[in-house]
Scaffold this active site. Structure first.
Site, PDB file in Angstrom:
ATOM      1  CB  ALA A  16      -0.303  -0.402   1.030  1.00  0.00           C
TER       2      ALA A  16
ATOM      3  CG  LEU B 181       3.866   3.046  -6.744  1.00  0.00           C
ATOM      4  CD1 LEU B 181       4.394   3.609  -6.093  1.00  0.00           C
ATOM      5  CD2 LEU B 181       4.375   1.833  -7.221  1.00  0.00           C
TER       6      LEU B 181
ATOM      7  CG  ASN C  19       5.891   8.146   3.682  1.00  0.00           C
ATOM      8  OD1 ASN C  19       4.818   8.511   4.158  1.00  0.00           O
ATOM      9  ND2 ASN C  19       6.399   6.784   4.416  1.00  0.00           N
TER      10      ASN C  19
ATOM     11  N   GLY D 187       0.687  11.452   5.347  1.00  0.00           N
ATOM     12  CA  GLY D 187       0.144  12.006   6.258  1.00  0.00           C
ATOM     13  C   GLY D 187      -1.574  11.010   5.763  1.00  0.00           C
TER      14      GLY D 187
ATOM     15  CB  SER E 107       1.118   5.357   9.070  1.00  0.00           C
ATOM     16  OG  SER E 107       1.614   6.263   9.052  1.00  0.00           O
TER      17      SER E 107
ATOM     18  CG  ASN F   5       4.282   9.629   8.066  1.00  0.00           C
ATOM     19  OD1 ASN F   5       5.071  10.047   8.814  1.00  0.00           O
ATOM     20  ND2 ASN F   5       4.145   8.109   7.228  1.00  0.00           N
TER      21      ASN F   5
END
EC number: 1.3.5.2
Length: 336
Positions: free
Chosen positions: A62, A64, A111, A114, A175, A177
């Protein structure tokens, strides 16, 4: 060779601009003679996992294709499965730019996107239009402005909307972010979330007449005790699979490199060793109770094989794909 030339051009651009241009080109080339730049016929290496048959064990992770815009192009590259998203109930812009950085000498990426995406309804419309033969995973998350105590509601909204169209659903609680998101990996918060998702899965399976497996995506920055507790929750709640791992906050192996100080999650070769260790620990805890999808620094056949030897049934690529292109998928699949 072709990809190496293309990469040279892309790497002259800002990382996010290069990503957006690649997505546009995949959309533009798909179904035209120009798709010969990435279309490839790969041998079948079928794997049974989570009740699904994957034509080979190599998937696209996930991040991209967040909005499901290029499923057909990635299918043409020969991926055994493609995971789109992370998608949230409502569209959101993500964090301020710049938010994507290459660490070229380490073959890594940082990266702090968010969860920028156009919302779950937009993704579903793209999925409905796409024609593909691979297994499709849909990765779901929560909106940034949803309080963490109400986070489960966002996952349930997304799950209800994507269920009919997904081969499997990946639940992203790892994540770094989205503020507070990783707290859902621990203790009662995790148990409550998984219990609610499992109840919704049963309800939707009856409604749609099909069972769509759930896989939990976890972080690499976990202690052995935390991994053990997660495994207990996975087994207790009959979750169908686990994806290990997301990006890391640790900068030890890239210290001093250009962009290494940037906030966000680090992916690619620098996380390879740690993510494999997490896969190994999961396998020690879970045995054959539920399958593991290994992701993190899969940039060669050897790296993929190491994940599998540690206990992964399937592997995913992302950063390795950025650096090596569709040929990476071919090399892994052909050598299995």
């Amino acid at each position: 060779m072709l990809y190496r030339l293309a990469r040279t051009g892309f790497f002259q651009l800002d990382a996010e601009k290069a990503h957006d241009l690649a997505i546009k080109n995949f959309q533009r080339f798909n179904g035209t003679p120009l798709d010969l730049f990435y279309r490839q016929q790969l041998p079948n290496r079928p794997v049974e996992c989570m009740g699904l048959t994957f034509r080979n064990p190599v998937g696209l992770a996930a991040g991209l294709d967040k909005n499901g815009e290029c499923i057909e192009a990635f299918d043409a590259m020969g991926f055994g499965f493609v995971e789109v998203g992370t998608v949230t109930p409502r569209p959101q812009p993500g964090n301020d730019k710049p938010r994507l950085f290459r660490l070229v000498e380490a073959e890594g990426i940082i990266n702090r996107m968010g969860f920028n995406n156009l919302g779950v309804d937009h993704l579903v419309e793209n999925v409905k239009k796409a024609k593909y033969n691979c297994v499709l995973g849909i990765n779901i998350g929560k909106n940034k402005d949803t309080p963490i105590e109400n986070g489960a509601e966002d996952y349930l909204i997304c799950m209800e909307k994507v269920y009919e169209y997904a081969g499997y659903i990946a639940v992203n609680i790892s994540s770094p972010n989205t503020p507070g998101l990783r707290s859902l990996q621990y203790g009662e918060a995790l148990d409550e979330l998984l219990s609610e998702l499992k109840a919704k899965q049963a309800e939707l399976a009856e409604k749609h007449g099909k069972y769509v497996p759930l896989a939990l995506k976890i972080a690499p920055d976990l202690s052995d005790d935390e991994i053990s507790q997660i495994c207990e929750s996975l087994i207790k709640n009959n979750i169908d699979g686990v994806i290990a791992t997301n990006t890391t906050l640790d900068r030890t192996v890239v210290e001093g490199m250009k962009h290494a100080h940037e906030a966000g999650g680090l992916s690619g070769r620098p996380v390879q060793s740690r993510s494999t260790e997490v896969v190994r620990k999961l396998h020690q805890e879970l045995g054959d109770k539920l399958p593991i999808i290994g992701v993190g620094g899969v940039d060669s056949y050897v790296a993929a094989k190491e994940k599998m030897m540690a206990g992964a049934q399937l592997v995913q690529v992302y950063t390795g794909f950025i650096y090596h292109g569709p040929g990476l998928v071919r090399d892994i699949v052909k050598n299995l």
